[in-house]
Design an enzyme around this catalytic site. Structure first.
Site, PDB file in Angstrom:
ATOM      1  N   GLU A  94       0.834  -1.201   0.000  1.00 10.68           N
ATOM      2  CA  GLU A  94       0.000   0.000   0.000  1.00 10.68           C
ATOM      3  C   GLU A  94       0.869   1.252   0.000  1.00 10.68           C
ATOM      4  O   GLU A  94       1.966   1.253   0.550  1.00 10.68           O
ATOM      5  CB  GLU A  94      -0.918  -0.013   1.232  1.00 10.68           C
ATOM      6  CG  GLU A  94      -1.944  -1.143   1.138  1.00 10.68           C
ATOM      7  CD  GLU A  94      -2.830  -1.292   2.366  1.00 10.68           C
ATOM      8  OE1 GLU A  94      -3.950  -1.788   2.203  1.00 10.68           O
ATOM      9  OE2 GLU A  94      -2.416  -0.939   3.483  1.00 10.68           O
ATOM     10  N   CYS A 107       3.523   8.646   0.811  1.00 11.67           N
ATOM     11  CA  CYS A 107       4.063   7.737   1.815  1.00 11.67           C
ATOM     12  C   CYS A 107       4.198   6.380   1.126  1.00 11.67           C
ATOM     13  O   CYS A 107       3.196   5.776   0.738  1.00 11.67           O
ATOM     14  CB  CYS A 107       3.101   7.670   2.998  1.00 11.67           C
ATOM     15  SG  CYS A 107       3.584   6.466   4.229  1.00 11.67           S
ATOM     16  N   CYS A 114       6.939  -6.671   6.691  1.00 13.63           N
ATOM     17  CA  CYS A 114       8.044  -5.956   7.340  1.00 13.63           C
ATOM     18  C   CYS A 114       8.984  -6.946   8.027  1.00 13.63           C
ATOM     19  O   CYS A 114       8.550  -7.970   8.542  1.00 13.63           O
ATOM     20  CB  CYS A 114       7.513  -4.954   8.372  1.00 13.63           C
ATOM     21  SG  CYS A 114       8.815  -3.882   9.033  1.00 13.63           S
ATOM     22  N   CYS A 118       7.477  -4.527  15.551  1.00 12.72           N
ATOM     23  CA  CYS A 118       6.905  -3.544  16.471  1.00 12.72           C
ATOM     24  C   CYS A 118       5.489  -3.975  16.871  1.00 12.72           C
ATOM     25  O   CYS A 118       4.644  -4.232  16.008  1.00 12.72           O
ATOM     26  CB  CYS A 118       6.861  -2.165  15.814  1.00 12.72           C
ATOM     27  SG  CYS A 118       8.474  -1.632  15.225  1.00 12.72           S
ATOM     28  N   CYS A 121       2.244  -2.018  15.504  1.00 12.36           N
ATOM     29  CA  CYS A 121       2.118  -1.723  14.074  1.00 12.36           C
ATOM     30  C   CYS A 121       1.445  -2.874  13.325  1.00 12.36           C
ATOM     31  O   CYS A 121       1.852  -4.034  13.458  1.00 12.36           O
ATOM     32  CB  CYS A 121       3.502  -1.452  13.488  1.00 12.36           C
ATOM     33  SG  CYS A 121       3.467  -1.123  11.716  1.00 12.36           S
ATOM     34  N   CYS A 339      -0.420   6.059   9.777  1.00 11.19           N
ATOM     35  CA  CYS A 339       0.805   5.386  10.223  1.00 11.19           C
ATOM     36  C   CYS A 339       0.482   4.086  10.946  1.00 11.19           C
ATOM     37  O   CYS A 339      -0.313   4.077  11.878  1.00 11.19           O
ATOM     38  CB  CYS A 339       1.550   6.250  11.229  1.00 11.19           C
ATOM     39  SG  CYS A 339       2.584   7.485  10.514  1.00 11.19           S
TER      40      CYS A 339
HETATM   41  N1  SAH Z   1       9.925   0.867   9.498  1.00 11.07           N
HETATM   42  C1  SAH Z   1       9.999   2.287   9.407  1.00 11.07           C
HETATM   43  C2  SAH Z   1       8.938   2.925   8.524  1.00 11.07           C
HETATM   44  C3  SAH Z   1       7.515   2.432   8.636  1.00 11.07           C
HETATM   45  S1  SAH Z   1       6.542   2.860  10.042  1.00 11.07           S
HETATM   46  C4  SAH Z   1       9.976   2.891  10.795  1.00 11.07           C
HETATM   47  O1  SAH Z   1       9.748   2.184  11.749  1.00 11.07           O
HETATM   48  O2  SAH Z   1      10.245   4.068  10.925  1.00 11.07           O
HETATM   49  C5  SAH Z   1       6.255   4.580   9.930  1.00 11.07           C
HETATM   50  C6  SAH Z   1       5.985   5.237  11.286  1.00 11.07           C
HETATM   51  O3  SAH Z   1       4.703   4.848  11.813  1.00 11.07           O
HETATM   52  C7  SAH Z   1       6.999   4.855  12.353  1.00 11.07           C
HETATM   53  O4  SAH Z   1       7.389   5.981  13.069  1.00 11.07           O
HETATM   54  C8  SAH Z   1       6.203   3.903  13.222  1.00 11.07           C
HETATM   55  O5  SAH Z   1       6.744   3.788  14.504  1.00 11.07           O
HETATM   56  C9  SAH Z   1       4.844   4.540  13.196  1.00 11.07           C
HETATM   57  N2  SAH Z   1       3.748   3.648  13.595  1.00 11.07           N
HETATM   58  C10 SAH Z   1       3.669   2.327  13.469  1.00 11.07           C
HETATM   59  N3  SAH Z   1       2.487   1.862  13.933  1.00 11.07           N
HETATM   60  C11 SAH Z   1       1.801   2.948  14.371  1.00 11.07           C
HETATM   61  C12 SAH Z   1       0.491   3.137  14.926  1.00 11.07           C
HETATM   62  N4  SAH Z   1      -0.322   2.119  15.129  1.00 11.07           N
HETATM   63  N5  SAH Z   1       0.118   4.404  15.225  1.00 11.07           N
HETATM   64  C13 SAH Z   1       0.933   5.445  14.993  1.00 11.07           C
HETATM   65  N6  SAH Z   1       2.163   5.327  14.470  1.00 11.07           N
HETATM   66  C14 SAH Z   1       2.595   4.093  14.153  1.00 11.07           C
END
Ligand code: SAH
Length: 346
Positions: A94, A107, A114, A118, A121, A339
Site C-alpha cells: 500500500e 508515503c 516488514c 513492532c 504496528c 501510520c
Molecule cells: N519501518 C519504518 C517505517 C515504517 S513505520 C519505521 O519504523 O520508521 C512509519 C511510522 O509509523 C513509524 O514511526 C512507526 O513507529 C509509526 N507507527 C507504526 N504503527 C503505528 C500506529 N499504530 N500508530 C501510529 N504510528 C505508528
C-alpha cells in the site's frame, strides 16, 4: 503468471546500450529506451514510438516491463488517498497520498510486509515476504504524483518512506529508487524533500552517512529506555540504544543534518516522568526535533493513546530544553491509511 523473460527495468542505461550494440543496433537506442522507461514511465514497448516496429518486437520477445498496477484506490474524507498496489507476482503493498494546504506527500512502502516486529504496528503482523525492487518503489511515487495532479491539481512535493517495511533492511533497492527519483532523467525531485524513516538499524545509519546521502533521516524512537523499547519493539534487543546513539552521532558528524525522532505516547507504557526525562536526555546527544505522532489503534487495546496531559508534559519538557517538537495529527484514519495501519485489509 510470472514471465521467464527478463525485466528490462533491471538494466542500467549502460547495460541497455550494450544490449543494442550486441544486436547490431546503435548504442544510442539504449538511451532512448531508458528515457521511455524512467523519464516517461511507459508500461508497454508499443509506446516507444521513436523505435522501429522491428526493434519494439525484438524487445517484446526478450523482455517484460514489470510495472506495478494500482488495484484499488480509497479516498478518505480528509483528502488522503490510499492505493493498493499489485506487483508483478501478485503480492500487494500500500502507498498513500497525503495532501495538506502547503504540500502533497507520498508515503511509500519498501517491503512486502516488514522485517521487524513492532507490537503496535499492523504491518509487522504480515511478516516480511520480500523486498521491493527499485522500480516498484519508483512506480509508487510516479502513481501518486499522477494522482496528486489529477485530484489536487499540483505535483507531488514530498516523499516519506513510512509505508510498509523497514527501508534500511532493503538498503540497496531503496537507495537505487531514490537515485532515480532525484535524477533529472527520472522525476528530478530534490532529496531535501525526501525523508527515510527507520526503526533504527545502527550499522545502516552509518552506511547512509558514509554514502553521503542528501535526504532526511527520521528514527522511530518511541522510548529512550532500553528495556521499554525492547518490550514494544523486540528487535531492539539486537539494536541497542547505545549503538543507535553512536550511529546518530556519526550521521550528524558527517552530514550536519538534524534528525527527527518519531514518538508515540501510550497510556501506562511511556507516559511517566522517567520516560520524558529519558527522551530529553537522548535528544541532547545530537541536534534533533521530536515529532509526536497520534496513535492509530490497530487492535484489542493493549496500546492506547496517552492522555492529553501526558502529551502536554512531553511538549513542555522538550520546549524547556529548547528541543523543537511538533504534534502530528493522523490523516486517512477512516480508510486505514494512517501510520501503522497499512495491512492489506482490502
Ligand atoms: N519501518 C519504518 C517505517 C515504517 S513505520 C519505521 O519504523 O520508521 C512509519 C511510522 O509509523 C513509524 O514511526 C512507526 O513507529 C509509526 N507507527 C507504526 N504503527 C503505528 C500506529 N499504530 N500508530 C501510529 N504510528 C505508528
Amino acid at each position: 503468471m510470472i514471465s521467464e523473460k527478463k525485466d528490462i527495468r533491471a538494466l542500467s542505461k549502460e547495460e541497455l546500450r550494450v544490449f543494442f550494440e550486441s544486436i547490431g543496433d546503435k548504442a544510442f537506442r539504449g538511451n532512448q529506451v531508458y528515457e521511455w522507461l524512467w523519464g516517461k514511465g511507459i508500461h508497454t514497448f508499443d509506446q516507444m514510438t521513436n523505435l522501429s516496429k522491428e526493434t519494439r518486437a525484438h524487445l517484446e520477445a526478450n523482455f517484460v516491463i514489470n510495472h506495478i498496477h494500482v488495484d484499488s484506490l480509497q479516498k478518505s474524507n480528509d483528502g488522503t488517498i490510499k492505493n493498493a498496489v499489485k506487483l508483478h507476482d501478485g503480492l500487494v503493498v500500500e502507498s498513500v497520498l497525503i495532501p495538506t494546504k502547503k504540500r502533497t506527500t507520498a508515503c511509500v512502502s519498501s517491503q512486502v510486509g516488514c522485517s521487524l516486529d513492532c507490537k503496535f504496528c499492523a504491518t509487522a503482523r504480515l511478516k516480511r515476504m520480500r523486498n521491493l525492487n527499485p522500480d516498484e518503489i519508483y512506480d509508487q511515487v510516479v502513481a501518486i504524483d499522477q494522482e496528486s495532479k489529477l485530484y489536487h491539481d499540483r505535483p507531488l512535493s514530498n516523499i516519506v518512506f513510512m509505508g510498509m517495511g523497514e527501508p534500511l533492511m532493503n538498503y540497496k533497492n531503496v537507495l537505487e529508487a531514490i537515485d532515480k527519483i532525484t535524477h533529472k532523467e527520472g522525476l528530478g525531485m530534490s532529496p531535501k524533500r525526501i525523508t527515510l524513516s527507520t526503526s533504527g538499524v545502527p550499522k545502516m545509519i552509518k552506511k547512509l552517512a558514509d554514502d553521503e546521502v542528501k535526504f532526511h533521516l527520521a528514527v522511530s524512537l518511541h522510548s529512550a529506555i532500553q528495556e521499554k523499547r525492547e518490550q514494544i519493539m523486540p528487535f531492539a534487543k539486537s539494536f541497542h540504544l547505545d549503538d543507535l546513539r553512536e550511529s546518530l552521532e556519526y550521521w550528524y558528524d558527517k552530514t550536519q543534518r538534524r534528525i527527527t525522532y518519531e514518538y508515540v505516547v501510550w497510556k501506562g507504557i511511556n507516559d511517566a516522568r522517567e520516560d520524558i526525562e529519558a527522551l530529553v536526555q537522548f535528544c541532547k546527544y545530537v541536534p534533533c526535533k521530536v515529532n509526536l505522532i497520534e496513535y492509530n489503534p490497530i487492535d484489542d487495546g493493549q496500546f492506547q493513546q496517552a492522555s492529553l496531559e501526558a502529551t502536554e508534559a512531553y511538549i513542555a519538557a522538550l520546549e524547556k530544553h529548547r528541543i523543537p517538537v511538533t504534534v502530528r495529527r493522523s490523516r486517512g484514519k477512516d480508510i486505514d491509511a494512517a501510520c501503522g495501519q497499512l495491512a492489506n485489509k482490502q
